[in-house]
Motif scaffolding. Structure first.
Motif, PDB file in Angstrom:
ATOM      1  N   ASP A  67       0.860  -1.184   0.000  1.00 44.13           N
ATOM      2  CA  ASP A  67       0.000   0.000   0.000  1.00 44.13           C
ATOM      3  C   ASP A  67       0.898   1.237   0.000  1.00 44.13           C
ATOM      4  OD1 ASP A  67       0.837  -0.690   2.544  1.00 44.13           O
ATOM      5  OD2 ASP A  67      -1.178  -0.844   3.381  1.00 44.13           O
ATOM      6  N   CYS A  92       1.898   4.921   9.029  1.00 43.18           N
ATOM      7  CA  CYS A  92       1.465   3.521   9.097  1.00 43.18           C
ATOM      8  C   CYS A  92       2.530   2.622   8.462  1.00 43.18           C
ATOM      9  CB  CYS A  92       0.109   3.354   8.408  1.00 43.18           C
ATOM     10  SG  CYS A  92      -0.859   1.954   9.032  1.00 43.18           S
ATOM     11  N   HIS A  94       3.509   2.569   5.259  1.00 38.39           N
ATOM     12  CA  HIS A  94       3.244   2.109   3.889  1.00 38.39           C
ATOM     13  C   HIS A  94       4.438   2.405   2.976  1.00 38.39           C
ATOM     14  CE1 HIS A  94      -1.417   2.187   4.685  1.00 38.39           C
ATOM     15  NE2 HIS A  94      -0.742   1.457   5.555  1.00 38.39           N
ATOM     16  N   GLU A 127      -5.381   2.817   0.977  1.00 40.41           N
ATOM     17  CA  GLU A 127      -5.666   1.732   1.938  1.00 40.41           C
ATOM     18  C   GLU A 127      -6.399   2.291   3.140  1.00 40.41           C
ATOM     19  OE1 GLU A 127      -5.799  -0.865   5.122  1.00 40.41           O
ATOM     20  OE2 GLU A 127      -4.615   0.953   5.252  1.00 40.41           O
ATOM     21  N   GLU A 128      -5.950   3.478   3.602  1.00 41.77           N
ATOM     22  CA  GLU A 128      -6.479   4.021   4.863  1.00 41.77           C
ATOM     23  C   GLU A 128      -7.963   4.346   4.789  1.00 41.77           C
ATOM     24  OE1 GLU A 128      -4.985   3.970   7.633  1.00 41.77           O
ATOM     25  OE2 GLU A 128      -2.841   3.883   7.210  1.00 41.77           O
ATOM     26  N   HIS A 152       1.934  -6.199   6.762  1.00 43.45           N
ATOM     27  CA  HIS A 152       1.959  -4.970   7.533  1.00 43.45           C
ATOM     28  C   HIS A 152       3.102  -5.057   8.513  1.00 43.45           C
ATOM     29  CE1 HIS A 152       0.712  -1.177   9.061  1.00 43.45           C
ATOM     30  NE2 HIS A 152      -0.258  -1.137   8.188  1.00 43.45           N
TER      31      HIS A 152
HETATM   32 ZN   LIG Z   1      -1.373   0.420   7.333  1.00 43.04          ZN
END
Ligand SMILES: [Zn+2]
Ligand SMILES: [Zn+2]
Length: 373
Positions: A67, A92, A94, A127-128, A152
């Protein structure tokens, strides 16, 4: 420059230039450029943002997904390559996921002549906000794909640690809004009204009994009221109160049971107090369900290449990768990133040492998965 340095440079360039979900224009340009320079074929999907590339020949296709979007957070990590975009941050990780899959792409390109099929590389936008997977599927990114894998980073695990599980993994994420309509009155004459604040208070407590008294204790469930709003002064009983919250579950039967109980409790309280309670329900991300066989396959390979492996706990957050797994089998995995601050924190700072090993792992995973039936 070593392979690891190359991947870390790319990660840092992405980190410095984060873009929000659906707005990953410069990120898309960068990733396209890096892939093309490495000789990978880009697939001509009409995507506003995001990139899909392929390597290898043949009928069989295995997909790897990263992502690429960032979050509306002002970075406070203090790293030298902090975000140049005010109020936007790769909080996050990514950027890390993207560099891992870029690395896998490079390694697979080197081994192209030996691949028993094609590997499709999905650099997914948005993605978020849980819209990117759907957009890529609509564009055709899963056509002929027999299995898909993604990762992840997991800040709570040390680098070199790998975790996954078969079956349900990430949660169903739903949102509800409840509107209590009573009857306003002078605060000194409550008997002339139907106090929406008293009703809303009972409602919050009654909703807690869904998890504690309705759902099987061995099933996972969260019912949280996260916002409650009503009234605007000290001497008036307000006419209405609005509540909002979230429900997290891992099984659709439980999700439906909770939705039904919320409506029943709302209707029952409304009737008991002579008020009206409106329930609005918004379905969010769906449960991520790993294929048992592919999760075991991914875990065994991780062990073989030297990761410390463990079975993941259920995750109460949502993950857009779930949408792919609704269509085709595959597995989503966690790889330790040892950050003191967690995901979505302004000081999140994953350990880049995970990138090279993870890139090598995913290249081998795709290569080996092509050999499976
Ligand atoms: Zn994430
Ligand atoms: Zn996130």
């Amino acid at each position: 420059m070593t392979f690891a340095e190359q991947l870390i440079n790319w990660r840092r360039e992405l980190h410095q230039n984060p873009e929000l979900s659906g707005q990953e224009v410069a990120t898309t340009t960068r990733i396209r450029h890096w892939l093309e320079s490495a000789g990978l074929r880009l697939l001509p999907y009409p995507l506003a943002t995001g990139v899909v590339a392929e390597v290898g020949q043949g009928e069989k296709v295995i997909a790897l997904r990263a992502d690429i979007d960032a979050l509306p957070i002002q970075e406070t990590s203090g790293v030298a390559f902090s975000s140049h975009n005010d109020g936007v941050m790769h909080a996050c990780g990514h950027d890390v996921h993207s560099s891992v899959i870029l690395g896998a792409a490079l390694l697979l390109k080197e081994r192209e002549a030996h691949l028993s099929g094609r590997v499709r590389l999905l650099f997914q936008p948005a993605e978020e906000n849980f819209t990117g997977a759907k957009a890529l599927i609509k564009a055709g990114a899963l056509e002929n794909v027999s299995a898909i894998f993604g990762m992840h980073n997991e800040p709570g695990l040390p680098v070199g640690t790998f975790a996954t599980r078969g079956g349900a993994f990430y949660a169903n994420v739903d949102r509800f809004v409840l509107r209590v309509r009573g009857k306003g009155a002078h605060a000194a004459r409550p008997h002339e009204g139907k106090d929406a604040i008293v009703i809303a208070s009972q409602l919050v407590l009654a909703l807690q009994t869904i998890a504690s008294r309705n759902v099987d204790t061995l099933d996972s469930v969260i019912v949280s009221v996260t916002r409650i709003q009503g009234g605007n002064t000290w001497n008036v009983l307000p006419e209405s109160v609005e509540l909002e919250g979230t429900v997290r579950t891992h099984r659709n039967e439980i999700q439906q049971q909770v939705e039904k109980r919320i409506s029943e409790i709302a209707a029952g309280l409304a009737s008991a107090f002579g008020a009206h309670i409106e329930v609005e329900w918004f379905n969010g991300p769906i449960t991520l369900i790993n294929d048992d066989k592919w999760a075991a396959f991914a875990m065994q390979l991780a062990q073989r290449v030297g990761y410390r492996t463990q079975t993941s706990e259920l995750h109460m957050g949502g993950e857009d990768f779930a949408v792919y797994l609704q269509t085709i089998p595959g597995a989503f995995v966690s790889i330790g990133s040892a950050s003191e601050y967690g995901l979505h924190h302004s000081a999140f700072n994953p350990d880049e040492a995970l990138i090279e090993d993870a890139a090598r792992y995913f290249a081998t995973l795709a290569e080996q998965a092509l050999l499976e039936k």
